[in-house]
Motif scaffolding. Structure first.
Motif, mmCIF file in Angstrom:
data_model
loop_
_atom_site.group_PDB
_atom_site.id
_atom_site.type_symbol
_atom_site.label_atom_id
_atom_site.label_comp_id
_atom_site.label_asym_id
_atom_site.label_seq_id
_atom_site.Cartn_x
_atom_site.Cartn_y
_atom_site.Cartn_z
ATOM 1 N N LYS A 39 1.792 1.141 -41.493
ATOM 2 C CA LYS A 39 1.884 0.614 -42.862
ATOM 3 C C LYS A 39 1.364 1.632 -43.884
ATOM 4 N N ASP A 40 0.180 2.170 -43.624
ATOM 5 C CA ASP A 40 -0.411 3.131 -44.557
ATOM 6 C C ASP A 40 0.394 4.429 -44.615
ATOM 7 N N GLY A 41 0.895 4.868 -43.467
ATOM 8 C CA GLY A 41 1.683 6.098 -43.437
ATOM 9 C C GLY A 41 2.995 5.973 -44.183
ATOM 10 N N ARG A 42 3.618 4.819 -44.071
ATOM 11 C CA ARG A 42 4.887 4.610 -44.782
ATOM 12 C C ARG A 42 4.694 4.529 -46.290
ATOM 13 N N PHE A 152 5.382 12.090 -38.810
ATOM 14 C CA PHE A 152 5.160 10.657 -38.954
ATOM 15 C C PHE A 152 6.449 9.880 -38.698
ATOM 16 N N ALA A 153 7.581 10.431 -39.113
ATOM 17 C CA ALA A 153 8.864 9.766 -38.858
ATOM 18 C C ALA A 153 9.067 9.574 -37.353
ATOM 19 N N GLN A 154 8.682 10.565 -36.580
ATOM 20 C CA GLN A 154 8.805 10.439 -35.118
ATOM 21 C C GLN A 154 7.770 9.434 -34.594
ATOM 22 N N PHE A 155 6.534 9.518 -35.089
ATOM 23 C CA PHE A 155 5.463 8.633 -34.623
ATOM 24 C C PHE A 155 5.763 7.169 -34.947
ATOM 25 N N SER A 156 6.355 6.929 -36.110
ATOM 26 C CA SER A 156 6.624 5.556 -36.543
ATOM 27 C C SER A 156 8.047 5.101 -36.216
ATOM 28 N N GLY A 157 8.790 5.974 -35.560
ATOM 29 C CA GLY A 157 10.180 5.668 -35.252
ATOM 30 C C GLY A 157 10.335 4.549 -34.234
ATOM 31 N N PHE A 164 4.836 1.730 -27.904
ATOM 32 C CA PHE A 164 3.551 1.093 -28.193
ATOM 33 C C PHE A 164 3.580 -0.388 -27.824
ATOM 34 N N TYR A 165 4.649 -1.067 -28.224
ATOM 35 C CA TYR A 165 4.746 -2.498 -27.914
ATOM 36 C C TYR A 165 4.796 -2.742 -26.409
ATOM 37 N N THR A 166 5.545 -1.918 -25.690
ATOM 38 C CA THR A 166 5.633 -2.068 -24.242
ATOM 39 C C THR A 166 4.270 -1.850 -23.589
ATOM 40 N N LEU A 167 3.554 -0.876 -24.072
ATOM 41 C CA LEU A 167 2.275 -0.516 -23.463
ATOM 42 C C LEU A 167 1.133 -1.440 -23.865
ATOM 43 N N PHE A 168 1.090 -1.825 -25.146
ATOM 44 C CA PHE A 168 -0.101 -2.501 -25.660
ATOM 45 C C PHE A 168 0.080 -3.946 -26.122
ATOM 46 N N ALA A 169 1.291 -4.339 -26.475
ATOM 47 C CA ALA A 169 1.465 -5.684 -27.016
ATOM 48 C C ALA A 169 1.132 -6.728 -25.961
#
Length: 175
Positions: A39-42, A152-157, A164-169
């Motif tokens: 959110k902050d990065g965008r 950031f585009a790659q990180f937030s892509g 992230f969702y697969t690993l941590f959600a």
């Protein structure tokens, strides 16, 4: 006294998240921090003040610390991948912050020079050199903004967010 305290504690209602498995709680904490970084990065753009960029850097640190703290609960290879990505982003944000601090020091030096001896030839030469240094720092910072946007585009892509969702959600109950 210790026994009385423990008995009082045992008689209380458990904390709302006390029944969660630690991996689920860790995943929730990490995902909350990840979403904040996204959110902050965008919200950043070419005109964003350095202070806002620094706040994102701090949010990135909090995310990385959470991931590293809970790393033993998740697959090592995936954690290494996530931390490596985050370090790359943090390196850019750290360099950006360093340049902002350096620019402020140069600007303060220029202000002091102007008030002390504004018309002396040595002061004029020093002011010109400081101005050139300020321009150079600004150019480097502008290049970092571009590099940040790409990283950031790659990180937030989509792909990384899905990772992230697969690993941590939190996983839904499998019935």
């Amino acid at each position: 006294a210790w026994k009385r305290y423990l008995q009082k504690t045992a008689d209380r209602r458990p904390a709302p998240k006390a029944a969660l498995a630690i991996a689920e709680l860790a995943g929730r904490i990490i995902m909350r921090r990840y979403k904040r970084v996204i959110k902050d990065g965008r919200a950043l753009n070419a005109g964003t003040p350095a202070e806002a960029v620094h706040r994102l850097r701090i949010q990135g640190k909090k995310l990385r610390y959470a991931i590293e703290f809970f790393s033993s609960l998740f697959p090592e290879k995936e954690i290494q991948h996530v931390v490596r990505q985050l370090k790359g982003l943090q390196d850019i944000l750290g360099s950006f912050n360093d340049l902002a601090v350096q620019q402020q020091v140069v600007q303060d030096s220029l202000a002091s020079l102007a008030s002390l001896a504004p018309q002396k030839p040595a002061s004029l030469a020093t002011a010109a050199a400081l101005g050139a240094l300020l321009q150079s720092l600004s150019t480097k910072q502008l290049a970092l903004r571009t590099h940040f946007a790409e990283t950031f585009a790659q990180f937030s892509g989509e792909e990384n967010t899905a990772f992230f969702y697969t690993l941590f959600a939190p996983k839904q109950d499998e019935a």
